[in-house]
Design a protein around this motif. Structure first.
Motif, PDB file in Angstrom:
ATOM      1  N   LEU A 195      -0.533 -10.269 -10.053  1.00 53.85           N
ATOM      2  CA  LEU A 195       0.680 -10.049  -9.287  1.00 53.85           C
ATOM      3  C   LEU A 195       0.856 -11.232  -8.344  1.00 53.85           C
ATOM      4  CD1 LEU A 195       3.009  -8.010  -8.764  1.00 53.85           C
ATOM      5  CD2 LEU A 195       1.664  -7.189  -6.812  1.00 53.85           C
TER       6      LEU A 195
ATOM      7  N   GLU B  61      -9.843  -5.407  -8.481  1.00 59.53           N
ATOM      8  CA  GLU B  61      -8.801  -6.214  -7.860  1.00 59.53           C
ATOM      9  C   GLU B  61      -9.417  -7.270  -6.949  1.00 59.53           C
ATOM     10  OE1 GLU B  61      -7.001  -1.921  -7.774  1.00 59.53           O
ATOM     11  OE2 GLU B  61      -8.969  -2.846  -7.487  1.00 59.53           O
TER      12      GLU B  61
ATOM     13  N   CYS C  30      -6.440  -8.489 -11.270  1.00 59.82           N
ATOM     14  CA  CYS C  30      -7.158  -7.276 -11.622  1.00 59.82           C
ATOM     15  C   CYS C  30      -7.858  -7.520 -12.941  1.00 59.82           C
ATOM     16  CB  CYS C  30      -6.203  -6.090 -11.716  1.00 59.82           C
ATOM     17  SG  CYS C  30      -6.982  -4.555 -12.247  1.00 59.82           S
TER      18      CYS C  30
ATOM     19  N   SER D 145      -0.066  -1.631 -14.317  1.00 59.45           N
ATOM     20  CA  SER D 145       0.836  -1.525 -13.182  1.00 59.45           C
ATOM     21  C   SER D 145       0.122  -1.907 -11.901  1.00 59.45           C
ATOM     22  CB  SER D 145       1.366  -0.098 -13.025  1.00 59.45           C
ATOM     23  OG  SER D 145       2.044   0.347 -14.183  1.00 59.45           O
ATOM     24  N   TRP D 146       0.919  -2.315 -10.932  1.00 59.41           N
ATOM     25  CA  TRP D 146       0.456  -2.502  -9.565  1.00 59.41           C
ATOM     26  C   TRP D 146       1.151  -1.479  -8.676  1.00 59.41           C
ATOM     27  CZ3 TRP D 146      -3.482  -5.509  -7.939  1.00 59.41           C
ATOM     28  CH2 TRP D 146      -3.892  -6.551  -8.775  1.00 59.41           C
ATOM     29  N   TYR D 147       0.368  -0.822  -7.843  1.00 60.08           N
ATOM     30  CA  TYR D 147       0.859   0.108  -6.844  1.00 60.08           C
ATOM     31  C   TYR D 147       0.417  -0.375  -5.475  1.00 60.08           C
ATOM     32  CZ  TYR D 147       1.994   3.769 -10.294  1.00 60.08           C
ATOM     33  OH  TYR D 147       2.537   4.509 -11.323  1.00 60.08           O
ATOM     34  N   ARG D 148       1.064   0.142  -4.444  1.00 58.19           N
ATOM     35  CA  ARG D 148       0.606  -0.129  -3.093  1.00 58.19           C
ATOM     36  C   ARG D 148       0.724   1.131  -2.247  1.00 58.19           C
ATOM     37  NH1 ARG D 148       5.354  -4.386  -1.180  1.00 58.19           N
ATOM     38  NH2 ARG D 148       7.069  -2.875  -1.062  1.00 58.19           N
TER      39      ARG D 148
ATOM     40  N   TYR E 102      -3.246  -2.680  -2.237  1.00 57.25           N
ATOM     41  CA  TYR E 102      -2.672  -2.828  -3.564  1.00 57.25           C
ATOM     42  C   TYR E 102      -3.694  -2.431  -4.621  1.00 57.25           C
ATOM     43  CZ  TYR E 102       1.400  -5.203  -1.675  1.00 57.25           C
ATOM     44  OH  TYR E 102       2.570  -5.502  -0.999  1.00 57.25           O
ATOM     45  N   TYR E 103      -3.257  -1.585  -5.550  1.00 57.13           N
ATOM     46  CA  TYR E 103      -4.110  -1.052  -6.600  1.00 57.13           C
ATOM     47  C   TYR E 103      -3.559  -1.420  -7.972  1.00 57.13           C
ATOM     48  CZ  TYR E 103      -5.728   2.174  -2.923  1.00 57.13           C
ATOM     49  OH  TYR E 103      -6.235   2.728  -1.772  1.00 57.13           O
ATOM     50  N   CYS E 104      -4.442  -1.692  -8.906  1.00 63.67           N
ATOM     51  CA  CYS E 104      -3.986  -1.797 -10.285  1.00 63.67           C
ATOM     52  C   CYS E 104      -4.323  -0.518 -11.043  1.00 63.67           C
ATOM     53  CB  CYS E 104      -4.548  -3.034 -11.003  1.00 63.67           C
ATOM     54  SG  CYS E 104      -6.318  -3.038 -11.324  1.00 63.67           S
TER      55      CYS E 104
ATOM     56  N   ILE F 152       4.804  -9.991 -12.060  1.00 62.22           N
ATOM     57  CA  ILE F 152       3.644  -9.424 -12.728  1.00 62.22           C
ATOM     58  C   ILE F 152       3.455 -10.142 -14.065  1.00 62.22           C
ATOM     59  CG2 ILE F 152       4.946  -7.569 -13.850  1.00 62.22           C
ATOM     60  CD1 ILE F 152       2.485  -5.755 -13.432  1.00 62.22           C
TER      61      ILE F 152
END
Length: 118
Positions: A81, A6, A22, A35-38, A94-96, A70
Motif C-alpha cells: 500500500l 505487515e 504485507c 485488502s488493507w484495512y485501518r 493498518y492491517y492486511c 494498492i
C-alpha cells in the motif's frame, strides 16, 4: 504455518508518504483477494483498498482515492500500500487481510501503526 506480516509503518508528517508491505506465507497467495484495512481506537475497522487475485480489479475507499495505491506481487507473495499525501486522519493501525476467492477462508495480519502528525 499461515502468516501475514505487515511492515513499513511509522511516523510521518502531513503530506508525506509511506509504503506498507504485507508478506504472506503458508498459503497459496494467488488464490486470495488481498485488502488493507485501518482502525482507530474506539472506531470500527474500515476497508481502505482491495485487489483481486492478479490485480485486475482494484477498489479504494473514497477517502483515499487518488492518494493511495494498492499493488501485489504474487511471485513474492506480498501486497503493498503506497500512501501519498498523508493526512492526520490517516493515523491508524493498518492491517492486511487475505480472503480465499472461493471458500472465504480469511487471514489477518498483526497490524502496523501509521501516525501522521507534525
Amino acid at each position: 504455518q499461515v502468516q501475514l506480516v505487515e511492515s513499513g509503518g511509522g511516523l510521518v508528517q502531513p503530506g508525506g508518504s509511506l509504503r506498507l508491505s504485507c508478506a504472506a506465507s503458508g498459503f497459496t497467495f494467488s488464490s486470495y483477494t488481498m485488502s488493507w484495512y485501518r482502525q482507530v481506537p474506539g472506531k470500527e475497522r474500515e476497508l481502505v483498498a482491495s485487489i483481486s487475485l492478479y490485480g485486475s480489479q482494484i477498489n479504494y475507499a473514497d477517502s483515499v482515492k487518488g492518494r493511495f495505491t494498492i499493488s501485489r506481487d504474487n511471485a513474492k507473495s506480498t501486497v503493498y500500500l503506497q500512501m501519498n499525501s498523508l493526512k492526520p486522519e490517516g493515523t491508524a493501525v493498518y492491517y492486511c487481510k487475505a480472503v480465499h476467492f472461493t471458500n472465504g477462508y480469511t487471514y489477518w495480519g498483526q497490524g502496523t501503526q501509521v501516525t501522521v502528525s507534525s
